[in-house]
Scaffold this motif. Sequence first.
Motif, PDB file in Angstrom:
ATOM      1  N   GLU A 182       0.827  -1.204   0.000  1.00  0.00           N
ATOM      2  CA  GLU A 182       0.000   0.000   0.000  1.00  0.00           C
ATOM      3  C   GLU A 182       0.864   1.259   0.000  1.00  0.00           C
TER       4      GLU A 182
ATOM      5  N   ARG B 293      -3.551   3.659  -5.403  1.00  0.00           N
ATOM      6  CA  ARG B 293      -4.159   3.055  -4.220  1.00  0.00           C
ATOM      7  C   ARG B 293      -4.356   1.555  -4.454  1.00  0.00           C
ATOM      8  N   LEU B 294      -4.543   0.835  -3.374  1.00  0.00           N
ATOM      9  CA  LEU B 294      -4.759  -0.603  -3.497  1.00  0.00           C
ATOM     10  C   LEU B 294      -5.995  -0.932  -4.323  1.00  0.00           C
ATOM     11  N   ASP B 295      -7.047  -0.143  -4.184  1.00  0.00           N
ATOM     12  CA  ASP B 295      -8.258  -0.468  -4.936  1.00  0.00           C
ATOM     13  C   ASP B 295      -8.171  -0.080  -6.406  1.00  0.00           C
ATOM     14  N   ASP B 296      -7.010   0.450  -6.849  1.00  0.00           N
ATOM     15  CA  ASP B 296      -6.767   0.653  -8.278  1.00  0.00           C
ATOM     16  C   ASP B 296      -6.321  -0.632  -8.961  1.00  0.00           C
TER      17      ASP B 296
ATOM     18  N   THR C 213      -6.554  -4.018 -10.623  1.00  0.00           N
ATOM     19  CA  THR C 213      -7.616  -4.753 -11.307  1.00  0.00           C
ATOM     20  C   THR C 213      -7.296  -6.230 -11.489  1.00  0.00           C
TER      21      THR C 213
ATOM     22  N   LEU D 198      -6.096  -9.831  -1.935  1.00  0.00           N
ATOM     23  CA  LEU D 198      -6.481  -8.632  -2.689  1.00  0.00           C
ATOM     24  C   LEU D 198      -7.847  -8.818  -3.344  1.00  0.00           C
ATOM     25  N   ARG D 199      -8.108 -10.005  -3.858  1.00  0.00           N
ATOM     26  CA  ARG D 199      -9.423 -10.265  -4.439  1.00  0.00           C
ATOM     27  C   ARG D 199     -10.510 -10.169  -3.375  1.00  0.00           C
TER      28      ARG D 199
ATOM     29  N   ARG E  82     -10.555  -8.401  -0.693  1.00  0.00           N
ATOM     30  CA  ARG E  82     -10.765  -7.033  -0.214  1.00  0.00           C
ATOM     31  C   ARG E  82     -11.227  -6.072  -1.302  1.00  0.00           C
ATOM     32  N   PHE E  83     -10.698  -6.237  -2.527  1.00  0.00           N
ATOM     33  CA  PHE E  83     -10.903  -5.209  -3.541  1.00  0.00           C
ATOM     34  C   PHE E  83     -11.487  -5.737  -4.847  1.00  0.00           C
ATOM     35  N   GLY E  84     -11.742  -7.040  -4.922  1.00  0.00           N
ATOM     36  CA  GLY E  84     -12.280  -7.591  -6.150  1.00  0.00           C
ATOM     37  C   GLY E  84     -11.273  -7.773  -7.254  1.00  0.00           C
ATOM     38  N   THR E  85     -10.005  -7.726  -6.929  1.00  0.00           N
ATOM     39  CA  THR E  85      -8.945  -7.901  -7.921  1.00  0.00           C
ATOM     40  C   THR E  85      -9.034  -9.296  -8.538  1.00  0.00           C
TER      41      THR E  85
END
Length: 363
Positions: free
Chosen positions: A63, A72-75, A77, A95-96, A98-101
């Motif tokens: 991070e 940012r982490l939520d950038d 993909t 990461l998936r 938390r952020f849908g990566t």
Amino acid sequence: MSLDRGKWATGGPETVAPGVHRIPLPLPNDGLRAINVYLLEEPEGLVLIDAGWSIPESLTVLEASLVELGHRLDDLTDVYVTHIHRDHYTQAVELRRRFGTRVHLGAGERPGLELLAALRTDVPVTSLEVLRRGGAPDLASRMAEGYGEFDASGWEPPDRWLDAGTVPLRHPLRVVPTPGHTRGHVVYLDAARGLLFSGDHVLPHITPSIGFELGEPGLPLGDYLDSLRLMTTFPDTRLLPAHGPVAASTHARAEELLDHHDKRLAETEDALGAGARTGYAVAERLTWTRRAIAFDDLNDFNRMLAVNETVAHLDVLAARGRATVSEVEGVARYALTGQVSEQAPKKPATAWNDSLGSHGRSG
């Protein structure tokens, strides 16, 4: 910026090409010190090559590195993982979560991941089988102890299994299967920019452990040597490894690794000629790492790696017709072709091998 050899593990993000950044992340209690993940800046978002070991310290460093680079982490993909080992894969799953990566992994890793989910154990059962076949049952018993409760959270399937082909990014990545370190290891070739994201297949200062995974071991060293030769058939690239600094030439390092294993095969033959007959007995006669550590001075984990790699070399000698192998009560006994099989007393050797610098924990 440019990092010297001694600072690659702690120096923060390094821009290696426009839109490509190397980010070293910490590893827990590991001789490798860190793993490199690579950030690719894409029009639709950020892409990672490998993700790191899912520990709080690693996510914190990732991070902070992204913030330093203006992200940012939520950038994030997508994560394209080179292989299934914990230090490459488990943080991708986090990461998936938390952020849908999205997570992508080579299709050759599917049997190992499914077996890991079925067995639900962190014990390296296949490597223990190789130890027993190598004549080291006591070491196998010690290694089977001391593993805690299995945590399945980092071992969920990827969103997509990758076959050989092309990832359609702004600068396309070619997915190249490179079995050896694991059966499903892949590298990612960016031919347009002359970059190879090599995972643990080609490392600049150490050699990777061979075949440290769940499932049928096959002939992992033979696969690895073929995969190294494959690297020299592509135009040369800069080497972007998972461990160690960026290097100027993939071809040069691949040739060094091929030469190293040729020498190691010759040393293994010498040990057979002196009377060693099992993987364990041959491993005892060799020294390990660049510091030429005696086998008896290794801890049990590195002794396991040493015996596993010795058996891999012995099996290649047998496959090439330079040695014979027979099974006696589950133990493989080797001899040079035409040599009478008999066990001689232990005699230390002075050969070196640096492969223990690279681990391969799948669980």
